[in-house]
Design a protein around this motif. Sequence first.
Motif, PDB file in Angstrom:
ATOM      1  N   TYR A   1      -7.333  -9.314   4.618  1.00 22.36           N
ATOM      2  CA  TYR A   1      -8.115  -8.738   3.862  1.00 22.36           C
ATOM      3  C   TYR A   1      -7.315  -7.933   2.924  1.00 22.36           C
ATOM      4  CZ  TYR A   1     -12.490  -6.338   2.315  1.00 22.36           C
ATOM      5  OH  TYR A   1     -13.434  -5.885   1.349  1.00 22.36           O
ATOM      6  N   ARG A   2      -6.456  -6.890   3.550  1.00 24.21           N
ATOM      7  CA  ARG A   2      -5.883  -6.168   2.651  1.00 24.21           C
ATOM      8  C   ARG A   2      -4.741  -6.636   1.677  1.00 24.21           C
ATOM      9  NH1 ARG A   2      -6.676  -0.697   3.448  1.00 24.21           N
ATOM     10  NH2 ARG A   2      -5.428   0.255   1.677  1.00 24.21           N
TER      11      ARG A   2
ATOM     12  N   ASP B   1       0.818  -1.103   0.131  1.00 25.96           N
ATOM     13  CA  ASP B   1       0.140   0.228  -0.033  1.00 25.96           C
ATOM     14  C   ASP B   1       0.925   1.244   0.199  1.00 25.96           C
ATOM     15  OD1 ASP B   1      -2.703  -0.926   0.464  1.00 25.96           O
ATOM     16  OD2 ASP B   1      -1.938  -2.038   1.924  1.00 25.96           O
TER      17      ASP B   1
ATOM     18  N   GLU C   1     -17.306 -10.613   2.072  1.00 31.15           N
ATOM     19  CA  GLU C   1     -17.810 -10.991   3.298  1.00 31.15           C
ATOM     20  C   GLU C   1     -19.288 -11.222   2.951  1.00 31.15           C
ATOM     21  OE1 GLU C   1     -14.839  -8.859   6.585  1.00 31.15           O
ATOM     22  OE2 GLU C   1     -16.603  -7.941   5.903  1.00 31.15           O
TER      23      GLU C   1
ATOM     24  N   ARG D   1      -8.153  -8.383   9.239  1.00 32.23           N
ATOM     25  CA  ARG D   1      -7.830  -6.979   8.795  1.00 32.23           C
ATOM     26  C   ARG D   1      -6.889  -7.030   7.461  1.00 32.23           C
ATOM     27  NH1 ARG D   1      -5.088  -2.014  10.814  1.00 32.23           N
ATOM     28  NH2 ARG D   1      -5.193  -0.842   9.406  1.00 32.23           N
TER      29      ARG D   1
ATOM     30  N   ASN E   1     -13.533 -14.450  11.098  1.00 34.95           N
ATOM     31  CA  ASN E   1     -11.882 -14.010  11.322  1.00 34.95           C
ATOM     32  C   ASN E   1     -11.126 -14.893  10.496  1.00 34.95           C
ATOM     33  OD1 ASN E   1     -10.257 -12.498  12.521  1.00 34.95           O
ATOM     34  ND2 ASN E   1     -10.253 -13.610  14.344  1.00 34.95           N
TER      35      ASN E   1
ATOM     36  N   ARG F   1     -11.975  -4.191  16.793  1.00 37.07           N
ATOM     37  CA  ARG F   1     -11.560  -4.723  15.439  1.00 37.07           C
ATOM     38  C   ARG F   1     -12.090  -4.140  14.293  1.00 37.07           C
ATOM     39  NH1 ARG F   1     -11.839  -9.634  12.126  1.00 37.07           N
ATOM     40  NH2 ARG F   1     -13.740 -10.013  13.168  1.00 37.07           N
ATOM     41  N   TYR F   2     -11.350  -3.607  13.430  1.00 39.82           N
ATOM     42  CA  TYR F   2     -11.840  -3.098  12.238  1.00 39.82           C
ATOM     43  C   TYR F   2     -12.527  -1.813  12.419  1.00 39.82           C
ATOM     44  CZ  TYR F   2     -11.391  -4.869   7.449  1.00 39.82           C
ATOM     45  OH  TYR F   2     -11.110  -5.332   6.183  1.00 39.82           O
TER      46      TYR F   2
ATOM     47  N   TRP G   1      -6.822   2.341  -1.229  1.00 41.78           N
ATOM     48  CA  TRP G   1      -8.336   1.925  -0.910  1.00 41.78           C
ATOM     49  C   TRP G   1      -8.519   1.859   0.218  1.00 41.78           C
ATOM     50  CZ3 TRP G   1      -9.511  -2.822   0.926  1.00 41.78           C
ATOM     51  CH2 TRP G   1      -8.610  -3.812   0.976  1.00 41.78           C
TER      52      TRP G   1
ATOM     53  N   THR H   1     -16.315 -12.987   8.197  1.00 42.61           N
ATOM     54  CA  THR H   1     -15.482 -11.969   8.264  1.00 42.61           C
ATOM     55  C   THR H   1     -13.948 -12.437   7.910  1.00 42.61           C
ATOM     56  OG1 THR H   1     -15.068 -12.481  10.734  1.00 42.61           O
ATOM     57  CG2 THR H   1     -16.684 -10.688  10.139  1.00 42.61           C
ATOM     58  N   PHE H   2     -13.269 -11.441   7.761  1.00 43.85           N
ATOM     59  CA  PHE H   2     -11.850 -11.785   7.519  1.00 43.85           C
ATOM     60  C   PHE H   2     -10.975 -10.679   8.379  1.00 43.85           C
ATOM     61  CE2 PHE H   2     -13.806 -12.324   3.426  1.00 43.85           C
ATOM     62  CZ  PHE H   2     -12.998 -13.708   2.949  1.00 43.85           C
TER      63      PHE H   2
END
Lengths: 419, 162
Positions: free
Chosen positions: B92-93, A143, B104, B89, B60, A192-193, A154, B86-87
Motif C-alpha cells: 500500500y505504502r 518515506d 480499498e 501494508r 491482502n 494487521r494494519y 502520510w 484489502t492491501f
Amino acid sequence: MGMTMSQKILAAHAGMEQVRPGQLIEADLDLVLGNDVTTPVAVHEFKKTGFTQVFDRKKIAIVPDHFTPNKDIKAAEQCRMIRVFAHEMGIENYFEVGEMGIEHCLIPERGLAVPGDLIIGADSHTCTYGALGAFSTGVGSTDMAAGMATGRAWFKVPPALKFVLKNKPGPWVSGKDIILHIIGMIGVDGARYKSMEFMGDGLAALSMDDRFTIANMAVEAGAKNGIFMVDEQTIAYVKEHATKPYQVYEPDPDAVYDEEYEIDLSTIKPTVAFPHLPSNTRTIDEVGEIVIDQVVIGSCTNGRLSDLRTAAGILKGRKVKKGVRVIVFPGTQRIYLEALQEGLIADLVKAGAVVSTPTCGPCLGGHMGILAKGERAVATTNRNFVGRMGHPESEVYLASPAVAAASAVTGKITDPAKL
Amino acid sequence: MKAKGRVFKYQDNVDTDVIIPARYLNTFDPQELAAHCLEDLDPEFSKKVKTGDIIVAGKNFGRGSSPEHAPLAIKAAGVSCVIAATFARIFYRNAINIGLPILECPEAVQWTEDGDELVVDFDQGKIVNLTKNKEFQAEPFPEFMKQIMAADGLINRVKTSR
Ligand code: SF4
C-alpha cells in the motif's frame, strides 16, 4: 466518535479535530529515523528531491547499528556515505561507533522519543517507542527521504485493538513472555494494519524495559504501532532522559476498538516461540527436550540493563554448558557501561559468555554469531524466520533473557525456575 | 482525477512474487518489469493489458516482500488503478509512494467480474461498474494524495514543492 490514543496523536499532528480509521492524512513529524541499511537508499532518494537541507537538524536521527563496527568493505562504504551526509546536513543526532547503540534502545535513552510524539523510522521495529506513549511506526526509505526533506509523512489512520492488562506477572515472567503470549494468541496477522493499545491496572507491574520489549514486537503481530498508556513510570523515565516537551494522550471513553482483550498477567507462563514464526508459541512446560548450540542475549527487544541483570543473575556462579556458545550484546554504550560498573559483565564472562559491543550483529544474521546448517539457538531477539540468524536450515527459538540464560547453563531450553 | 478501463480480476493473496517474479528483480527498468508483470499468475496479462485498464483483486493484495518493483511493474504496464478488498501494508505504502492509485473497496470487488468496464473518480472515491450498472463508494483521495499522484510519486511531489 471517540478516538483511540493513536488516532488522537495522528489528529493532533495533522492539525485536525477528528480522524477516523481508514482516512488518509498528512501529518507533521517529531522524529525521522534511519540506520546504516536504510539510510543510504533514503539519501539517494533525498538527493533526487533537489533539497539541499533537511527540514530540521534536531529532528533526524541516524544510527549505524546493523553492520557496525563495519563488518566488511560494503558496510564501511555505506556507513561512510551516511556519515558524510549527516555531516553535510548538520544532523545533530548521528551516532558514531563509540557513542551509538542499537537504534531502538538508543533513541529513548537519548530522550529523542517522548509521549505524544509522531515518529517514523526506516526500520520495522520503530514501533518500540510506543512504550512511551508515542505514535511510532516503521516505513520505507522513500518515506524517510520525504520526511527528512519536508518533516511530513502520510498515514492511513489505523483502527485499533485494546489490550487490558490485569494483575501481576509471576516470577520469571517478563515483557517478552507477555508479548509472545499475545502473538501466540492473535497470530502474526492478528493486528494487521492496526494499533495495539495497552492499558489497565496491570501496567503498574511492568517496568519501562518490559514495555519497550512488548511495543518492540507489536510489528510481529502485524501491527502498525503498539502504544502504552502513560503513567508515573513513563513520566519518571522521560524526566530522567529527555528535555523536550511532551504531551500525554488518553483514549476517549467512547473510543472504538475492533477487539478488546483482557490479559491476566498472573496466568502467563514463560513462553518460547518455536521456528519459524513468532506466533508458534509454547509455554515452558510444553517445550520438551530441545538441545541447543547457541544462546543470544541482547537486541532491540531484550538488550536493556534489566535484561542483562536477569541473565547475569542466573549465570553468576554457574558455568555455561560445555559446547554451547553464549553471545551477549548490550543495547547501547551506556547500558554496557552500567553493566560493567554493576559487575554484570564480569559475571557473564566468568560464566563463559562472550560480551560484544552494541550492534545488531547476530540478530539479523549479519555478523558475530552466525548459525551453521542444522544448528539451534535460543535468542532474546524478535524474529525466528527461516535463515534469520544464519543457514536456512538453522533454527531460532525466541525467549526471555531468563529462559535464555537458564538454557545456557543446561544446554537445552530450560525453565529458569527449575535450575 | 479519473480512470476508465477494462477489469482484470484476480483472487485473494496475490503476492509480490507473482506480481513480479524475483528472477526479474535484477533490473529497475519499468518497461522490462512491465513485460513480466503477473507472468506466473496470468501469462497473457502483459500482452492483453491496455493503457488505462484496472486490476481488481480480493484480500491482502501485494503481500510478501518489500521492494517497490511490484507496484512499479503494474504501473508501467499501463494499469490506471488497482482496486482490492484489502492491501498488504507495505505494498500500500509503496504503491502510493511511486504514484500508483489504489483503492480499498470490498463491495466493488465482490460485484465486479473479469472484463467489466469501470470508471473511477478518485476525488470522490466513486467506482462505477458500467457493465453491471452499479456504483460503489471508497475513501476519496485527499488533496495531498492527488498531488502525489499528479506528480508521479512522493519524491517528485517533494521536488515540486521545493
Ligand atoms: S536488533 Fe535486530 S530487530 Fe532490532 S533493529 Fe537490530 S536487526 Fe532489527
